[in-house]
Design an enzyme around this catalytic site. Structure first.
Site, PDB file in Angstrom:
ATOM      1  N   THR A  45      42.537  50.712  38.387  1.00  0.00           N
ATOM      2  CA  THR A  45      43.445  50.442  37.269  1.00  0.00           C
ATOM      3  C   THR A  45      43.305  48.984  36.844  1.00  0.00           C
ATOM      4  O   THR A  45      42.321  48.320  37.179  1.00  0.00           O
ATOM      5  CB  THR A  45      44.902  50.817  37.648  1.00  0.00           C
ATOM      6  N   ASN A  46      44.276  48.453  36.091  1.00  0.00           N
ATOM      7  CA  ASN A  46      44.255  47.058  35.649  1.00  0.00           C
ATOM      8  C   ASN A  46      45.696  46.532  35.641  1.00  0.00           C
ATOM      9  O   ASN A  46      46.627  47.248  35.990  1.00  0.00           O
ATOM     10  CB  ASN A  46      43.587  46.939  34.271  1.00  0.00           C
ATOM     11  N   HIS A  47      45.863  45.280  35.199  1.00  0.00           N
ATOM     12  CA  HIS A  47      47.173  44.629  35.329  1.00  0.00           C
ATOM     13  C   HIS A  47      48.170  44.958  34.205  1.00  0.00           C
ATOM     14  O   HIS A  47      49.269  44.414  34.181  1.00  0.00           O
ATOM     15  CB  HIS A  47      47.004  43.105  35.321  1.00  0.00           C
ATOM     16  N   ALA A 113      45.642  49.544  27.875  1.00  0.00           N
ATOM     17  CA  ALA A 113      44.475  48.978  28.559  1.00  0.00           C
ATOM     18  C   ALA A 113      43.780  50.134  29.284  1.00  0.00           C
ATOM     19  O   ALA A 113      44.145  50.483  30.406  1.00  0.00           O
ATOM     20  CB  ALA A 113      44.918  47.897  29.528  1.00  0.00           C
TER      21      ALA A 113
END
Ligand code: CTP
Length: 240
Positions: A45-47, A113
């Site tokens: 995943t991402n932030h 995102a």
């Protein structure tokens, strides 16, 4: 190009609001991260926290537009006012929901995102860290915004671009290749981290090479300015 800072921007009077005759937008917004499961314990995943997308949904629905929000996992955020929510986890699920719901929309804002890659396969048992996890192999996820650009018809398309370097150059390139009408360029740096904070700095690129710089503003404020720009484009389309 005139760089405009917060001190010089005053939100315009809402002369195009539906109460004044223009029809409401059917606006589709994506927000948050996607998660790509590896095994029952791990995922890629991402932030992203989804704050920007939720702020845009809130602003749009309070302005009288019909809003659908497709959201990746964003558990800490409050549901926006009068918004249809579709919860997804993976990029594939987000793509499916966008395909289905964009047909009837006249504006799509891709603030999610999206994870660019996913594991080639999902393992139903926990992989061992010694060897197995290193060899999972990745494959590309769909580029949802590019698909929207290829199937644009008369929709207003808004993209986001996050960079650590060459912000404007990359944002202009993505605006062109993904065929967006507006591109919100977001620089990632220590002074103004874009994730998990309430404030950020952006440059909104518009048609005719316009660049609107907004420095260290709340995401709610940026959402309002972006909505003004979307409404301007919508109003122009209605007049043609
Ligand atoms: N985007 C998308 N689908 C993807 C990746 C990105 O729809 N698989 C959208 C994002 O929601 C955003 C825009 O494309 O609106 C730009 O995303 P960004 O991450 O800045 O760029 P990428 O196209 O992923 O390119 P790169 O990672 O090489 O910068």
């Amino acid at each position: 190009m005139n760089p405009i800072t917060n001190s010089t921007i005053k939100r315009k009077t809402k002369k195009y609001r539906i109460c004044n005759g223009a029809s409401p937008l059917r606006i589709l917004i994506t927000a948050g991260p996607t998660r790509e499961p590896i095994d029952p314990v791990r995922f890629i995943t991402n932030h992203s926290t989804g704050t920007m997308g939720y702020a845009i949904a809130e602003s749009a629905s309070r302005s009288g537009h019909r809003v659908t929000l497709i959201t990746g996992p964003s558990p800490s955020l409050k549901r926006p006012h009068r918004t249809k929510i579709i919860s997804v986890v993976t990029a594939k699920e987000m793509f499916g929901a966008v395909k289905k719901n964009s047909k009837l929309s006249n504006c799509v804002v891709m603030s999610a995102a999206v994870a660019d890659y996913k594991p080639k396969k999902y393992f139903s048992r926990k992989l061992k860290r010694t060897k197995e996890i290193r060899n999972i192999g990745l494959e590309k996820n769909p580029d949802i915004l590019s698909w929207l650009g290829e199937n644009k018809q008369d929709k207003i398309l808004v993209g986001f671009c996050m960079e650590t370097e060459k912000l404007l150059k990359n944002a202009k390139r993505k605006m062109h290749t993904k065929r967006t009408d507006l591109m919100v360029a977001n620089r990632i740096n220590k002074a103004c981290p874009p994730f998990g904070t309430n404030r950020t700095s952006v440059v909104i690129l518009g048609p005719d090479k316009t660049e609107l710089r907004i420095k260290h503003a709340t995401k709610k404020y940026i959402a309002g300015i972006l909505l003004d720009k979307i409404e301007d484009l919508w109003y122009k389309k209605l007049q043609n």
